[in-house]
Design a protein around this motif. Structure first.
Motif, short mmCIF file in Angstrom:
data_model
loop_
_atom_site.label_atom_id
_atom_site.label_comp_id
_atom_site.label_asym_id
_atom_site.label_seq_id
_atom_site.Cartn_x
_atom_site.Cartn_y
_atom_site.Cartn_z
N GLN A 163 0.82 -1.20 0.00
CA GLN A 163 0.00 0.00 0.00
C GLN A 163 0.86 1.26 0.00
OE1 GLN A 163 -2.71 -0.45 3.31
NE2 GLN A 163 -3.31 -2.49 2.59
N GLY A 164 2.02 1.19 0.66
CA GLY A 164 2.90 2.34 0.72
C GLY A 164 3.66 2.58 -0.57
N ILE A 165 3.98 1.50 -1.29
CA ILE A 165 4.74 1.62 -2.54
C ILE A 165 4.01 0.82 -3.62
CG2 ILE A 165 6.97 1.23 -3.67
CD1 ILE A 165 8.29 1.48 -0.98
N PRO A 166 3.15 1.47 -4.39
CA PRO A 166 2.34 0.76 -5.39
C PRO A 166 3.15 -0.03 -6.41
CG PRO A 166 1.53 3.01 -5.06
CD PRO A 166 2.85 2.90 -4.34
N GLU A 167 4.41 0.38 -6.65
CA GLU A 167 5.25 -0.34 -7.62
C GLU A 167 5.48 -1.79 -7.23
OE1 GLU A 167 5.93 2.59 -6.37
OE2 GLU A 167 5.76 3.92 -8.13
N LEU A 168 5.23 -2.12 -5.96
CA LEU A 168 5.45 -3.49 -5.49
C LEU A 168 4.23 -4.38 -5.70
CD1 LEU A 168 7.40 -2.86 -2.15
CD2 LEU A 168 8.31 -3.45 -4.40
N GLN A 169 3.16 -3.84 -6.23
CA GLN A 169 2.01 -4.69 -6.52
C GLN A 169 2.39 -5.71 -7.58
OE1 GLN A 169 -1.50 -2.45 -7.44
NE2 GLN A 169 -1.33 -1.16 -5.62
N PRO A 170 2.00 -6.97 -7.40
CA PRO A 170 2.43 -8.03 -8.32
C PRO A 170 2.18 -7.74 -9.79
CG PRO A 170 1.41 -8.98 -6.39
CD PRO A 170 1.22 -7.51 -6.28
N THR A 171 1.05 -7.10 -10.12
CA THR A 171 0.76 -6.81 -11.53
C THR A 171 1.74 -5.80 -12.10
OG1 THR A 171 -0.87 -5.19 -10.74
CG2 THR A 171 -1.68 -7.38 -11.37
N ARG A 172 2.21 -4.87 -11.30
CA ARG A 172 3.16 -3.87 -11.78
C ARG A 172 4.56 -4.44 -11.94
NH1 ARG A 172 2.05 2.23 -9.57
NH2 ARG A 172 -0.23 2.22 -9.72
N LEU A 173 4.88 -5.43 -11.12
CA LEU A 173 6.22 -6.03 -11.22
C LEU A 173 6.44 -6.69 -12.58
CD1 LEU A 173 6.56 -7.66 -7.68
CD2 LEU A 173 7.67 -5.59 -8.49
#
Length: 491
Positions: A163-173
């Motif tokens: 939640q703090g760093i959206p870039e870590l969401q699996p779809t973005r990775l």
């Protein structure tokens, strides 16, 4: 609910069925009954922990890929929080904000209480060491209990990090590489060990437990490190459930939220922008120094292909930067900038090596990029060409398996191994790494030539690149993954 009463009891009797030396019954219990009961108990653990802590499922939407049983809640929550234009409304992050420290502690405690309530009576019906011996060889079951304990400890921290760093969401990775700095900040890893050991220190806790309980460290047939107590009737009442699983071979003590995050994503090395850019820079330099023809970068066992895809992007970026610098330098020397753009494009076209990813699909990993379905031998036969420089990449080669002999025999110019080195779980400790502690027992280690040296290759640890790695086995005590180059010696 009936599940809360029936499932733990059934699991206890299913585990005890292993005492009967009847293979069909053992197969039925291990591969049909136990997995079904695991699923039921997992749901009940989640439900009990959430209800006991008074928490809401609203917080869970950021973890849909990692905690799939929460998906039905996630769709409803996303729909409710969306504005008319399809974007998440203001205040969403506050609504699903990470819990405060007291709230987080209460949730973890609630989950731990549920674990002890449902699992301990099934795992330790007599509270003696003989109970552990009954099920510790069922590695899938041990892995499940271990995962439930880790989820109880760290799932809320993982949600907060994402939640703090959206870039870590699996779809973005799958499309963008996160920065190493953001990962360290998100998972509070700034105090973790900075020196690379090439392998992880995972047995301190189990060694301590064995020493305290009057036992010794042992191994199962598959190499799993376990604790062996001197007496089967040794009492286990004073041993925490977490340590019980540790004695059964489930490593927990060295794992924190980042490690669990990697496990749930199914990654061994967590590719970051800094690491892949550094590797791309090295490969581009190697291509620049080869004047006789093209350079082919071949990744074997590429899995989902994300490393190769990221390398292609980074090679383009690094090559464009270098080409621009060369063009500017040339323009300054000549006193004009005519055809500078065309010159940059020419340099880009000539410098960027081709990146090819192959995998035989034996691990069942779904490709997320272009991955050619070829095994090691066929890949080398197809892509190692006369007149071209071939650099092979192999990330986390399977334990006890050596591909490097085939690489050298095929005539590659260099191969780069990513993962644990020398004494870890990647490749063969002797045939791949030349660790003399693992050479043939009939040979004098001091007199034996290292396999790669015998075939005229030299080893170089790429320390400046390796220090940028993040591995699922890293911890406060050690950093396990390494990047090592083996290059053919040109006489």
């Amino acid at each position: 609910r009936a599940n809360k009463r029936i499932a733990p009891s059934l699991l206890r009797y299913t585990l005890r069925a292993r005492d009967f030396n009847f293979p069909p019954l053992g197969f039925f219990c291990d591969y049909i009954c136990t997995p079904f009961l695991q699923r039921v108990i997992s749901i009940e653990l989640q439900d009990d922990a959430e209800n006991s802590s008074g928490s809401s499922s609203t917080e869970s939407f950021a973890k849909s890929k990692i905690f799939p049983w929460l998906n039905p809640y996630i769709a409803t929550i996303k729909k409710r929080l969306r504005n008319v234009d399809g974007s998440l409304g203001k205040g969403t992050e506050n609504e699903v904000a990470s819990p405060s420290i007291p709230e987080h502690t209460s949730r973890v405690q609630a989950h731990n209480d549920a674990l002890n309530k449902y699992l301990r009576p099934a795992l330790l019906p007599t509270e003696t060491f003989s109970d552990i011996k009954r099920w510790r060889t069922n590695t899938r079951f041990v892995a499940w209990v271990r995962r439930e304990i880790l989820l109880a400890k760290y799932k809320y921290r993982i949600r907060a990090a994402i939640q703090g760093i959206p870039e870590l969401q699996p779809t973005r990775l799958e499309t963008n590489l996160p920065s190493r700095r953001s990962i360290i900040r998100a998972f509070n890893m700034s105090s973790w060990e900075r020196n690379h050991h090439g392998f992880s220190f995972e047995t301190e806790r189990i060694s301590y437990l064995c020493e305290e309980l009057g036992g010794a460290v042992g191994e199962l047939e598959d190499g799993t490190v376990i604790g062996e107590l001197s007496q089967d009737d040794a009492c286990t009442r004073s041993i925490a459930l977490e340590d019980v699983i540790e004695l059964a071979g489930g490593i927990i003590s060295c794992r924190q939220s980042f490690n669990l995050y990697c496990e749930e994503l199914g990654v061994y090395d967590f590719w970051t922008e800094e690491y892949v850019t550094a590797l791309a820079t090295y490969l581009l330099d190697r291509a620049d120094k080869f004047k006789a023809g093209e350079t082919i970068i071949l990744e074997l066992g590429a899995g989902n292909g994300l490393l190769s895809r990221s390398l292609r992007k980074c090679l383009q970026k690094v090559a464009r930067k270098k080409s621009t610098e060369k063009a500017l330098a040339s323009s300054v020397r000549r006193g004009h900038s005519v055809h500078k753009k065309k010159h940059i494009q020419k340099l880009l076209h000539s410098e960027i090596p081709q990146v090819i990813a192959t995998d035989d699909g034996s691990w069942g990993i779904k490709p997320k990029s272009d991955v050619e379905n070829l095994n090691v031998q066929d890949s080398l036969s197809k892509y190692v060409k006369n007149g071209a420089q071939t650099i092979v990449l192999a990330a986390w080669m399977p334990k006890g398996v050596d591909w490097t002999a085939e690489m050298r025999a095929a005539g590659v110019d260099e191969y780069i191994l990513i993962g644990e080195s020398d004494n870890g779980s990647c490749g063969h400790n002797w045939l791949t790494w030349g660790n003399k502690d693992f050479c043939a027992p009939n040979n004098d280690a001091d007199m034996v030539t290292l396999p790669y040296v015998d075939e005229n290759f030299s080893r170089t640890d790429l320390t400046s690149i390796a220090k940028l790695q993040l591995s699922r086995y890293d911890s406060v005590h050690s950093r396990s993954s390494n990047t090592v180059s083996f290059r053919k010696v040109v006489e």
